[in-house]
Scaffold this motif. Structure first.
Motif, short mmCIF file in Angstrom:
data_model
loop_
_atom_site.label_atom_id
_atom_site.label_comp_id
_atom_site.label_asym_id
_atom_site.label_seq_id
_atom_site.Cartn_x
_atom_site.Cartn_y
_atom_site.Cartn_z
N UNK A 184 0.89 -1.33 -0.14
CA UNK A 184 -0.19 0.00 0.16
C UNK A 184 0.73 1.04 0.12
N UNK A 185 2.00 1.07 0.53
CA UNK A 185 2.94 2.42 0.42
C UNK A 185 3.40 2.79 -0.81
N UNK A 186 3.53 1.70 -1.59
CA UNK A 186 3.95 1.89 -3.15
C UNK A 186 2.64 2.58 -3.84
N UNK A 187 1.52 1.98 -3.60
CA UNK A 187 0.45 2.72 -4.16
C UNK A 187 0.41 4.27 -3.74
N UNK A 188 0.40 4.51 -2.52
CA UNK A 188 0.09 5.84 -2.02
C UNK A 188 1.57 6.90 -2.65
N UNK A 189 2.38 6.10 -2.84
CA UNK A 189 3.84 6.71 -3.30
C UNK A 189 3.22 7.41 -4.69
N UNK A 190 2.70 6.45 -5.55
CA UNK A 190 2.32 6.64 -6.79
C UNK A 190 1.47 7.68 -7.02
N UNK A 191 0.42 7.76 -6.18
CA UNK A 191 -0.68 8.77 -6.13
C UNK A 191 -0.18 10.12 -5.53
N UNK A 192 0.71 10.20 -4.79
CA UNK A 192 1.36 11.37 -4.24
C UNK A 192 2.25 11.94 -5.42
N UNK A 193 2.65 11.09 -6.50
CA UNK A 193 3.43 11.72 -7.49
C UNK A 193 2.42 12.18 -8.64
N UNK A 194 0.93 12.13 -8.42
CA UNK A 194 0.10 12.56 -9.52
C UNK A 194 -0.42 11.59 -10.31
N UNK A 195 -0.09 10.17 -10.13
CA UNK A 195 -1.00 9.14 -11.04
C UNK A 195 -2.11 8.67 -10.38
N UNK A 196 -2.65 7.89 -11.05
CA UNK A 196 -4.18 7.20 -10.48
C UNK A 196 -3.86 6.15 -9.84
N UNK A 197 -2.68 5.48 -9.75
CA UNK A 197 -2.12 4.40 -9.17
C UNK A 197 -0.70 3.99 -9.71
N UNK A 198 -0.29 2.63 -9.04
CA UNK A 198 0.77 1.95 -9.42
C UNK A 198 1.20 1.75 -10.84
N UNK A 199 -0.08 1.10 -11.67
CA UNK A 199 0.22 0.73 -12.85
C UNK A 199 0.07 2.00 -13.96
#
Length: 277
Positions: free
Chosen positions: A53-68
């Motif tokens: 989940x930390x990786x997913x939150x990281x992706x969102x923090x960078x402005x993406x919809x999710x890790x994919x």
């Protein structure tokens, strides 16, 4: 100049306010730039030592919809590298890793602005305290040795303990305006605390660290990154060592009497027969 994969990734994180866990993920991605675009979120989490989940939150923090979505962006930024012609042994891989680190450093130095700013800060500080503990002590000592040939008052701080704050105080009272720190993994908590104290006392902090996401980043006015090699049992630090010499050059450029001091040293060394050659 063609930027390395790590350099392209670095641009994704610049200017972002990241949590310590997110900085850890970003640091991991930079160190493993060639393989990260092809990892799942679970694999990246395992590599960085964080939760999925930390990786997913990281992706969102960078402005993406999710890790994919982040991974798709990474694949555009970092194309797949060609396969090696032959399998290298562990020693060769360690050398190749350091060569890659030096290429990343060359990419960073394409903009000389941060180094020139740091050089001016160090040149203008009288005295100039140079801090490096544990793994970074050798880098600090090497810089201080050469810097003393051109700077009128260099003070090496390579031992921790209760005296460290006293020595920072003494340098500040003597007129120091800046402090240079070398910070390498594993980062001693004492170094982070010492930098925070130095800034409280009014010193500007220039730091050579293994990553822009190192724990010392929040306590640095100027941070210049040089990645360490991790292919052997103990980290190798070719890039931080070279970065220290480049920083020394920038300081010399900002010291109007640096060349005269060097010439006086060479003359005295010749009179004393100091060197065998």
């Amino acid at each position: 100049m063609t930027h390395s994969p790590a350099g392209r990734l670095q641009g994704l994180f610049e200017g972002r306010r990241l949590t310590p866990t997110q900085r850890r993920i970003a640091h991991c991605m930079v160190r493993h730039a060639d393989e990260v675009p092809f990892l799942s979120s679970v694999e990246l989490a395992e590599l960085a030592g964080v939760s999925q989940p930390s990786v997913t939150r990281f992706a969102v923090a960078l402005g993406f919809d999710g890790y994919p979505a982040l991974r798709r962006d990474l694949r555009e930024r970092v194309p797949a590298a060609p396969a090696a012609a032959a399998e290298a042994n562990g020693y060769q891989q360690a050398v190749e890793g350091e060569i890659a680190n030096l290429r990343r450093l060359a990419d960073f130095l394409a903009d000389p602005g941060p180094l020139e700013r740091a050089g001016r800060l160090l040149a203008g500080s009288r005295p100039l305290p140079v801090l490096g503990l544990r793994a970074a002590a050798a880098q600090a000592r090497g810089f201080a040795y050469f810097a003393a040939k051109v700077h009128p008052d260099v003070r090496l701080l390579d031992e921790g303990g209760t005296m460290l704050v006293d020595r920072i105080d003494a340098a500040r009272l003597a007129g120091a305006s800046a402090l240079l720190c070398f910070a390498l993994p594993r980062h001693p908590r004492e170094v982070v605390e010492a930098l925070a104290y130095a800034r409280e006392r009014g010193l500007r902090v220039v730091t050579v660290a293994d990553s822009a996401f190192a724990p010392v980043a929040a306590e640095s006015d100027v941070l210049v990154p040089g990645a360490v090699g991790t292919g052997l049992a103990f980290d190798t630090a070719c890039a931080p060592m070279l970065l220290g010499r480049v920083l020394l050059e920038a300081m010399c450029d900002a010291l109007p009497d640096a060349q005269a001091r060097l010439e006086r040293f060479d003359a005295r060394a010749a009179d004393r027969g100091l060197f065998a050659e």
